[in-house]
Design a protein around this motif. Structure first.
Motif, mmCIF file in Angstrom:
data_model
loop_
_atom_site.group_PDB
_atom_site.id
_atom_site.type_symbol
_atom_site.label_atom_id
_atom_site.label_comp_id
_atom_site.label_asym_id
_atom_site.label_seq_id
_atom_site.Cartn_x
_atom_site.Cartn_y
_atom_site.Cartn_z
ATOM 1 N N ALA A 1 0.878 -0.871 -0.346
ATOM 2 C CA ALA A 1 -0.028 0.215 0.148
ATOM 3 C C ALA A 1 0.736 1.264 -0.167
ATOM 4 O O ALA A 1 0.656 2.298 -0.951
ATOM 5 N N THR A 2 2.210 1.222 0.550
ATOM 6 C CA THR A 2 2.985 2.248 0.560
ATOM 7 C C THR A 2 3.556 3.260 -0.328
ATOM 8 O O THR A 2 3.644 3.637 -1.288
ATOM 9 N N ARG B 1 -6.971 -11.136 -12.616
ATOM 10 C CA ARG B 1 -7.104 -10.219 -11.969
ATOM 11 C C ARG B 1 -7.530 -11.820 -10.232
ATOM 12 O O ARG B 1 -8.013 -11.430 -9.226
ATOM 13 N N GLN C 1 -1.179 -8.928 -1.681
ATOM 14 C CA GLN C 1 -2.319 -8.490 -1.079
ATOM 15 C C GLN C 1 -1.598 -8.825 1.332
ATOM 16 O O GLN C 1 -2.653 -7.811 1.262
ATOM 17 N N ASP C 2 -0.436 -8.983 1.076
ATOM 18 C CA ASP C 2 -0.180 -9.041 3.035
ATOM 19 C C ASP C 2 0.304 -7.898 3.069
ATOM 20 O O ASP C 2 -0.168 -7.008 4.007
ATOM 21 N N GLY C 3 0.578 -7.392 2.461
ATOM 22 C CA GLY C 3 0.900 -5.167 1.847
ATOM 23 C C GLY C 3 -0.413 -4.670 2.083
ATOM 24 O O GLY C 3 -0.491 -3.516 1.993
ATOM 25 N N GLY C 4 -1.470 -5.324 1.602
ATOM 26 C CA GLY C 4 -3.002 -4.678 1.661
ATOM 27 C C GLY C 4 -3.677 -4.331 0.448
ATOM 28 O O GLY C 4 -4.827 -3.181 0.186
ATOM 29 N N LEU C 5 -2.785 -4.781 -0.799
ATOM 30 C CA LEU C 5 -4.184 -4.456 -1.993
ATOM 31 C C LEU C 5 -4.655 -5.230 -1.946
ATOM 32 O O LEU C 5 -4.066 -6.720 -2.359
ATOM 33 N N THR C 6 -5.704 -4.962 -2.373
ATOM 34 C CA THR C 6 -7.206 -5.952 -2.160
ATOM 35 C C THR C 6 -7.145 -6.141 -3.953
ATOM 36 O O THR C 6 -7.373 -7.584 -4.571
ATOM 37 N N THR C 7 -7.109 -5.542 -4.857
ATOM 38 C CA THR C 7 -7.647 -5.695 -6.007
ATOM 39 C C THR C 7 -6.466 -5.687 -7.470
ATOM 40 O O THR C 7 -5.417 -4.507 -6.888
ATOM 41 N N ILE C 8 -6.463 -5.096 -9.143
ATOM 42 C CA ILE C 8 -5.784 -5.226 -9.873
ATOM 43 C C ILE C 8 -5.834 -3.812 -10.051
ATOM 44 O O ILE C 8 -5.045 -3.066 -10.143
ATOM 45 N N GLU D 1 -6.867 -1.458 -7.606
ATOM 46 C CA GLU D 1 -6.202 0.063 -6.502
ATOM 47 C C GLU D 1 -4.642 -0.635 -6.839
ATOM 48 O O GLU D 1 -3.336 0.334 -6.306
#
Lengths: 395, 104
Positions: free
Chosen positions: A158-159, A229, A238-245, A247
Motif C-alpha cells: 500500500a505504501t 484478476r 495482498q499481505d501489504g494491503g493491496l486488495t484488487t488489481i 488498486e
C-alpha cells in the motif's frame, strides 16, 4: 538547467557508466560471457541470459532487438559478442548494429576459438583491448535532457501507491520538465487504470496502441489459463494491503508522474531521447522489464519497492526507493532513497526533489546500493506460445 | 502526503473515497475522526490495509484514489477492515466502464 557528468558517445546521448559489455547470443555462450567478465577488468560486464540456440522467428527478433539495444546502451563504450556458433541469432548482425552506433565491437565463436577455455582466454584478451580503447574517456558536463530514466516497481504494497511511486513520479516530472525522457512499463499493471493513462495520451494513435496492448496482455494471460484478476495482486501484495488489481494499478501508474503520455514502444524498442513520458509494453516480471528499458536506451533506473527488493542490472545503475518504514529500516543497506518520510508528513514534492538529485548524482558516478553489492540480474522476456501464435497471425 | 491524514492513523487519499488506509498497525477500538463523526475500528487493521468510513452495501463500488478499486461482496460497516474477503475486482477495463457510462 540541471546537468550531470557523463561520458560522451560517438552516437547518441552520454553514458552514465563506461563499460565493455560481453553479450552472449544464447544460453550456450552465457557461462563463457560471465567468465570473461569475471576475469577481465572491473569495467567489463556480462549480460548472461537463458534464450536458446534456435528460437521461433518472433522470439528471435525480440532477442536480437534486446541484445543489439543492450550493446548500444549509452553506458556501453565497447562490446564483445560471444556465440557458441550454431545460433540462428546472428552474432555478426548484432555486432554490426552496435558498430553502427560508433562503438568498437568484436565477435567470438566458441566453436571457432577451440572450446570454452580457449574462448575465455581469447575473450579476456579482447575485452581488455576493448577497454584500453575506451579507458581514456572522462566525464564531462552534460545536459539532463540526455537522460533516459527507466522506472520500475516490484514487491508493491500500500505504501507504493501512497509514497514511493508518486515521489518517483515527481522526479519523472522534473526530468521531463528539463527535457529528458522517463519511461515506465509492465503493461499488466496498467489494468484497471488504463483509462487514466489513455486520457493522458497526446494523440489517438498512442491511445489506441495503449488500449490494444493492455487487451493483448490480458487476453494472453487468459489464454494461458491465468486470470490476471486472480493472480494480481500477488499474495505478497495482498499481505501489504493491496486488495484488487485496480488498486495496485492505480498506485503503479503514479510512478510515471503526471505529464502527458507521448508514445508507447515495444519491448526493447529504442526509447526516444528528449521524449517526455514514454510507456514500454513489457510483462510484469521486474528483471525482464528493467532489461527491456535498458535495451531501449535507459541509462539509469529507479526501482520502487514496498516489501523490499534487492535487484540491480549489469549495465544501468538501479536506484532503490521504498515508501515502507519497515523496509527502509530492515533493508537499509539495499535502499538508496527513503520515501517513507512521506508517511510522517514530508511532502511528495520534497521527496521527488531528493530522488531527482539522487538521479543526477548517480548519473554523475555515485554508486547505488545494488552496484556496491554487484547485484546484476539480467533476463530477456521470452514470448509465450500463444503470443507467438498471435504474432504469426498478424504477419 | 497527498490526501488527508485522519487522526494520525488513517490516510484518506481523495474526497470521494469510502475507505481510509491505515498508516500504522491499528488495534480494534481505535477511533478515526471523519467528517465531524468518529469511526471506531471493529477489528485490528494492519499497516497499509483499508478501513470502511461509511456503510458499504454488497455490490457497491469501493473507492480509493478517487477511483473505483472493486466491488463489495457483502455489506461492510464503518470501521470494518476492507480487503479480499469482502471486496473483489470489478475487472480491469475501466475504459469500458467509462464508455458504458457515457453511452448510458
Amino acid at each position: 538547467m540541471a546537468t550531470f557528468q557523463g561520458y560522451q558517445r560517438p552516437d547518441g546521448p552520454a553514458g552514465v557508466r563506461n563499460y565493455v559489455a560481453v553479450v552472449p547470443t544464447s544460453v550456450a555462450a552465457s557461462a563463457v560471457a560471465e567468465a570473461v567478465a569475471d576475469r577481465a577488468t572491473e569495467t567489463v560486464r556480462s549480460t548472461p541470459h537463458q534464450m536458446g540456440i534456435d528460437p521461433p522467428k518472433a522470439a528471435r527478433e525480440q532477442i536480437e532487438r534486446t541484445l543489439a539495444g543492450v550493446g548500444r546502451n549509452p553506458n556501453v563504450g565497447a562490446a564483445l559478442v560471444v556465440s557458441l556458433g550454431p545460433e540462428t541469432i546472428d552474432a555478426d548482425a548484432i555486432a554490426d548494429e552496435i558498430a553502427g552506433a560508433g562503438r568498437d565491437v568484436e565477435t567470438l565463436s566458441i566453436r571457432e576459438a577451440g572450446g570454452t577455455a580457449a574462448t575465455v582466454e581469447a575473450g579476456v584478451a579482447l575485452a581488455r583491448d576493448l577497454w584500453d580503447g575506451i579507458a581514456d574517456a572522462r566525464r564531462e558536463e552534460r545536459d539532463a535532457s540526455e537522460l533516459v530514466f527507466g522506472v520500475e516497481c516490484g514487491g508493491s504494497d500500500a505504501t507504493s501507491g501512497i509514497a514511493a511511486n508518486p515521489a518517483v513520479g515527481a522526479a519523472c516530472d522534473r526530468l521531463v520538465r528539463d527535457g529528458g525522457t522517463a519511461s515506465f512499463s509492465e503493461t499488466p499493471e496498467f489494468i484497471g487504470a488504463e483509462h487514466i493513462l489513455a486520457d493522458r495520451c497526446v494523440d489517438e494513435e498512442a491511445r489506441e496502441r495503449l488500449l490494444e496492448r493492455v487487451e493483448r496482455r490480458e487476453s494472453a494471460a487468459q489464454l494461458m489459463g491465468v486470470d490476471l484478476r486472480g493472480a494480481q495482486p500477488t499474495p505478497g501484495n495482498q499481505d501489504g494491503g493491496l486488495t484488487t488489481i485496480e488498486e495496485k494499478s492505480l498506485g503503479a501508474i503514479s510512478k510515471g508522474g503526471t505529464t502527458p503520455v507521448r508514445r508507447i514502444v515495444d519491448y526493447a524498442e529504442s526509447l526516444p531521447v528528449g521524449g517526455g513520458l514514454v510507456l514500454m509494453d513489457t510483462p510484469g516480471y521486474d528483471i525482464e522489464s528493467v532489461v527491456g528499458k535498458v535495451a531501449g536506451g535507459a541509462q539509469i533506473v529507479a526501482f520502487t519497492t514496498g516489501r523490499g527488493s534487492t535487484t540491480g542490472n549489469p549495465l544501468a545503475p538501479v536506484i532503490k526507493v521504498t515508501g515502507n518504514p519497515k523496509t527502509a529500516d530492515r533493508l537499509a543497506s539495499n535502499m538508496d532513497v527513503d520515501a517513507s518520510t512521506i508517511i510522517d508528513g514530508e511532502s511528495i514534492d520534497a521527496v521527488g526533489e531528493r530522488i531527482y538529485e539522487t538521479l543526477l548524482e548517480v548519473a554523475s558516478g555515485a554508486r547505488t546500493a545494488a552496484e556496491q553489492r554487484r547485484l546484476e540480474e539480467f533476463a530477456i522476456n521470452e514470448l509465450q506460445p500463444n503470443e507467438l501464435a498471435e504474432r504469426r497471425g498478424e504477419a | 502526503m497527498k490526501g488527508e491524514v485522519l487522526g494520525d492513523c488513517g490516510l484518506h487519499m481523495a474526497r470521494a473515497d469510502n475507505v481510509v488506509t491505515a498508516i500504522a498497525d491499528l488495534e480494534a477500538g481505535t477511533e478515526i475522526p471523519s467528517d465531524g463523526a468518529t469511526i471506531e475500528l471493529v477489528e485490528d487493521v494492519p499497516f497499509g490495509h483499508k478501513v470502511a468510513l461509511v456503510p458499504i452495501e454488497a455490490g457497491d463500488t469501493v473507492v480509493k484514489y478517487g477511483e473505483p478499486i472493486g466491488e463489495a461482496v457483502e455489506s461492510i460497516a464503518p470501521g470494518e477492515w476492507v480487503h479480499t474477503h469482502n471486496c473483489e475486482s470489478a475487472r480491469g477495463r475501466g475504459d469500458r466502464v467509462v464508455i458504458e457510462e457515457e453511452a448510458a
